[in-house]
Design a protein around this motif. Structure first.
Motif, PDB file in Angstrom:
ATOM      1  N   TYR A   1       0.827  -1.214   0.000  1.00 18.34           N
ATOM      2  CA  TYR A   1       0.000   0.000   0.000  1.00 18.34           C
ATOM      3  C   TYR A   1       0.862   1.265   0.000  1.00 18.34           C
ATOM      4  CZ  TYR A   1      -3.780  -3.227   1.008  1.00 18.34           C
ATOM      5  OH  TYR A   1      -4.687  -4.265   0.940  1.00 18.34           O
ATOM      6  N   LYS A   2       2.075   1.141  -0.475  1.00 19.83           N
ATOM      7  CA  LYS A   2       2.978   2.291  -0.495  1.00 19.83           C
ATOM      8  C   LYS A   2       2.347   3.451  -1.251  1.00 19.83           C
ATOM      9  CE  LYS A   2       7.749   3.601  -1.506  1.00 19.83           C
ATOM     10  NZ  LYS A   2       9.071   3.134  -2.011  1.00 19.83           N
ATOM     11  N   GLY A   3       2.296   4.613  -0.587  1.00 20.99           N
ATOM     12  CA  GLY A   3       1.753   5.810  -1.198  1.00 20.99           C
ATOM     13  C   GLY A   3       0.239   5.888  -1.233  1.00 20.99           C
TER      14      GLY A   3
ATOM     15  N   LEU B   1       2.535   1.746   9.510  1.00 19.41           N
ATOM     16  CA  LEU B   1       2.010   2.075   8.181  1.00 19.41           C
ATOM     17  C   LEU B   1       2.288   3.516   7.790  1.00 19.41           C
ATOM     18  CD1 LEU B   1      -1.379   0.178   8.497  1.00 19.41           C
ATOM     19  CD2 LEU B   1       0.457  -0.360   6.885  1.00 19.41           C
ATOM     20  N   ALA B   2       2.324   4.412   8.772  1.00 17.09           N
ATOM     21  CA  ALA B   2       2.569   5.831   8.474  1.00 17.09           C
ATOM     22  C   ALA B   2       3.928   6.044   7.810  1.00 17.09           C
ATOM     23  CB  ALA B   2       2.470   6.659   9.752  1.00 17.09           C
ATOM     24  N   ASN B   3       4.850   5.119   8.052  1.00 12.44           N
ATOM     25  CA  ASN B   3       6.176   5.205   7.437  1.00 12.44           C
ATOM     26  C   ASN B   3       6.200   4.656   6.011  1.00 12.44           C
ATOM     27  OD1 ASN B   3       8.005   6.243   9.603  1.00 12.44           O
ATOM     28  ND2 ASN B   3       7.210   4.469  10.708  1.00 12.44           N
ATOM     29  N   ILE B   4       5.092   4.068   5.579  1.00  9.51           N
ATOM     30  CA  ILE B   4       5.060   3.400   4.273  1.00  9.51           C
ATOM     31  C   ILE B   4       4.022   4.020   3.341  1.00  9.51           C
ATOM     32  CG2 ILE B   4       4.640   1.204   3.089  1.00  9.51           C
ATOM     33  CD1 ILE B   4       5.398  -0.205   5.735  1.00  9.51           C
ATOM     34  N   VAL B   5       2.806   4.172   3.859  1.00 11.42           N
ATOM     35  CA  VAL B   5       1.677   4.560   2.995  1.00 11.42           C
ATOM     36  C   VAL B   5       1.578   6.076   2.886  1.00 11.42           C
ATOM     37  CG1 VAL B   5       0.456   2.463   3.703  1.00 11.42           C
ATOM     38  CG2 VAL B   5      -0.042   4.626   4.871  1.00 11.42           C
ATOM     39  N   GLY B   6       0.634   6.524   2.027  1.00  7.32           N
ATOM     40  CA  GLY B   6       0.456   7.963   1.869  1.00  7.32           C
ATOM     41  C   GLY B   6      -0.267   8.597   3.035  1.00  7.32           C
TER      42      GLY B   6
ATOM     43  N   PHE C   1       3.087  12.096  13.534  1.00 13.83           N
ATOM     44  CA  PHE C   1       3.071  11.935  12.084  1.00 13.83           C
ATOM     45  C   PHE C   1       2.077  12.910  11.459  1.00 13.83           C
ATOM     46  CE2 PHE C   1       4.746   7.845  13.428  1.00 13.83           C
ATOM     47  CZ  PHE C   1       5.721   7.580  12.472  1.00 13.83           C
ATOM     48  N   ALA C   2       2.527  13.564  10.396  1.00  9.50           N
ATOM     49  CA  ALA C   2       1.657  14.525   9.715  1.00  9.50           C
ATOM     50  C   ALA C   2       0.635  13.841   8.812  1.00  9.50           C
ATOM     51  CB  ALA C   2       2.516  15.483   8.882  1.00  9.50           C
ATOM     52  N   ASN C   3       0.878  12.586   8.458  1.00 13.06           N
ATOM     53  CA  ASN C   3      -0.012  11.880   7.520  1.00 13.06           C
ATOM     54  C   ASN C   3      -0.969  10.929   8.235  1.00 13.06           C
ATOM     55  OD1 ASN C   3       2.005  10.077   8.256  1.00 13.06           O
ATOM     56  ND2 ASN C   3       2.005   9.021   6.280  1.00 13.06           N
TER      57      ASN C   3
END
Length: 530
Positions: free
Chosen positions: A353-355, A374-379, A403-405
């Motif tokens: 699920y990258k991005g 997941l926050a380190n991998i996905v959008g 995390f901002a995302n």
């Protein structure tokens, strides 16, 4: 590419080669192809029996074949770089192709060789997946030791277009002759069982001749392992019947609260548990599932556990350690889109699920840890919690909010997972304060809402269970049935932790010992052991 430490380790392993092997690379001009070239050149430089060439014409670019020089059918193909969790798989492929015998049961190897048919496997893995190596190594074994079996092992991150085209949204994912075959953790015996329709009957026939045990442990996780070691050390014949040895620990990534061990990983701990059990004369019966418990009619009598394959096992004392599994949401769309966007293992499936945009359902430690990973991998990650506040440890909450995302939504009840018929497109949740429904557009949903005890098979046994399905036990791990004990995550003991399960398993083992020495065997048992 490998680094000095891995080079030295691999050179030591390659000393076990008995026959020359060839590495045949299919490369392009891309960065991964250059890395693959460097890897193959490094491996070939470590032993005179290893050669590398780059004139392959496989459909996957980059990829490379590992094959025996004297028998090109003894081969397996890696598409992408098998590093990380898969480095061991690469080492085994080199050794097996080079004639070094595999450390598997002779019976399993014979079953692999005897499989009749042409089987072309393709399997997708991710480098962070702790469940994938078992499947990679099983297919490697089968491809090398049966000339009619081929296997291409594909690192999903290196072939994103192919992953998207096939809509692979959970690993390990296995295709056979171009069609979906299986998802999830498997070993060679599991794959053989799916290919051989008589596998259950053969397994049941093998178990039919076993004598009754003095102690039978049902379940092979930390609690079951501890219980069995304690009873065998007391001199009682002991068996472990397990659906898979290690249980849910095998699906756990980082373990940092196992006292005296600052960090370990689930598969490593499982391997250590099994090695410890194998130091004793414990009968390890793996890949069997309990179906029904028939309690003894009198104290000292035989308890019977009937298995789904048709066999039965008997024992004077039972220790139930069947553990638990991930709880499901139980909402529309969850089952329909399982492995198509609905996932339960962020370590395994997160890289797919990258991005992209995903949701994590659950605000306890597991949910917040999953969201952080997941926050380190996905959008983007949306964490949805039913309660009015997160329940995770404060240190995890603080990390998550850095995390901002990441968005956190509390007082939210997930009511549906939505999709387009082939994959997840979002979810719907109800605001528990206002009653309003909201839709969230997503590519994946990771469910982390706790555990369900694996006790459905006990409901008609007379064993006392709570309304949640937990086995009711006293402070000595005894159930309401004489001679039946229980331990671990399937019981009423609070705090489902590995170290607690081990302690409870040891307690159950000691309680079973105390029961056996204080209870005269029934006549039928005395005759069995006469």
């Amino acid at each position: 590419m490998l680094g000095a430490a891995l080079e030295q380790q691999l050179e030591t392993y390659l000393a076990n080669l008995r026959e020359p092997i060839e590495l045949i690379g299919t490369l392009g001009d891309d960065e991964n192809s250059q890395k693959t070239r460097v890897l193959l050149e490094e491996i070939s430089s470590l032993h005179s029996m290893v050669s590398a060439s780059f004139d392959g014409d496989a459909k996957h670019v980059p990829s490379f074949e590992v094959r025996r020089a004297s028998d090109h059918n003894a081969s397996v193909r890696f598409a992408g770089l098998p590093m990380g969790h898969e480095f061991t798989s690469l080492v085994l492929a080199l050794l097996w192709a080079g004639g070094h015998p595999p450390k598997v049961e002779a019976e399993v190897l014979e079953q692999v060789k005897d499989l009749d048919g042409d089987f072309d496997f393709e399997m997708y893995f991710s480098l962070s997946c702790q469940n994938c190596p078992d499947v990679v190594q099983a297919l490697t074994l089968m491809s090398i030791f049966n000339p009619r079996i081929t296997a291409t092992l594909i690192e999903g991150g290196a072939f994103k277009d192919e992953v998207e085209q096939r809509q692979v949204m959970a690993v390990p994912a296995v295709y056979l002759n171009g069609a979906p075959f299986a998802n999830g953790r498997m070993d060679a015996r599991d794959i053989i069982a799916k290919l051989d329709t008589n596998a259950d009957a053969k397994a049941a026939e093998k178990l039919a001749g076993k004598k009754p045990f003095e102690v039978l442990v049902v379940g092979g996780g930390p609690a079951g392992n501890a219980a069995a070691i304690y009873t065998i050390r007391k001199g009682f014949s002991t068996g472990i019947a397990a659906e898979r040895f290690g249980g849910q620990v095998a699906d756990t990534m980082g373990i940092e609260n196992f006292i005296s061990v600052p960090y370990t990983e689930g598969p490593k701990l499982v391997a250590q548990m099994q090695a410890h059990a194998e130091e004793y004369d414990i009968d390890l019966i793996d890949r069997v599932e309990a179906q029904e418990l028939i309690p003894a009619r009198e104290a000292g009598g035989m308890h019977e556990v009937r298995l789904t394959n048709g066999a039965s096992l008997k024992a004077r004392a039972l220790i139930l350690t069947t553990g638990a599994r991930w709880r499901q949401l139980g909402v529309p769309g969850e089952d329909e889109y399982r492995n198509k966007g609905v996932a339960y293992c962020p370590h395994c499936d997160g890289p797919l699920y990258k991005g992209k945009r995903v949701a994590v359902i659950g605000g306890g430690n597991s949910g917040v840890e999953a969201a952080i990973d997941l926050a380190n991998i996905v959008g983007h990650v949306t964490l949805i919690e039913f309660d009015s506040q997160l329940r995770a440890d404060q240190v995890l909450q603080d990390k998550l909010r850095s995390f901002a995302n990441v968005d956190v939504i509390t007082s939210a009840q997930t009511t549906e997972v939505t999709g387009d018929g082939s994959k997840v497109t979002g979810l719907t949740y109800k605001n528990r304060t206002t009653g309003e429904n909201h839709d969230v557009a997503l590519d994946g949903v990771f469910v982390q809402i706790g555990l369900v005890p694996n006790t459905e098979w006990l409901k008609q046994s007379g064993l006392e269970l709570t309304r949640f399905g937990e086995i009711v036990i006293d402070d000595k791990a005894a159930t309401n049935l004489p001679g039946v004990f229980a331990a671990g995550d399937c019981t009423t003991v609070p705090y489902k932790q590995i170290i607690i399960a081990m302690g409870e398993g040891a307690k159950a083992g000691l309680s079973a010992f105390d029961y056996l020495i204080r209870t005269e065997p029934a006549d039928e048992i005395a005759q069995v052991y006469a």
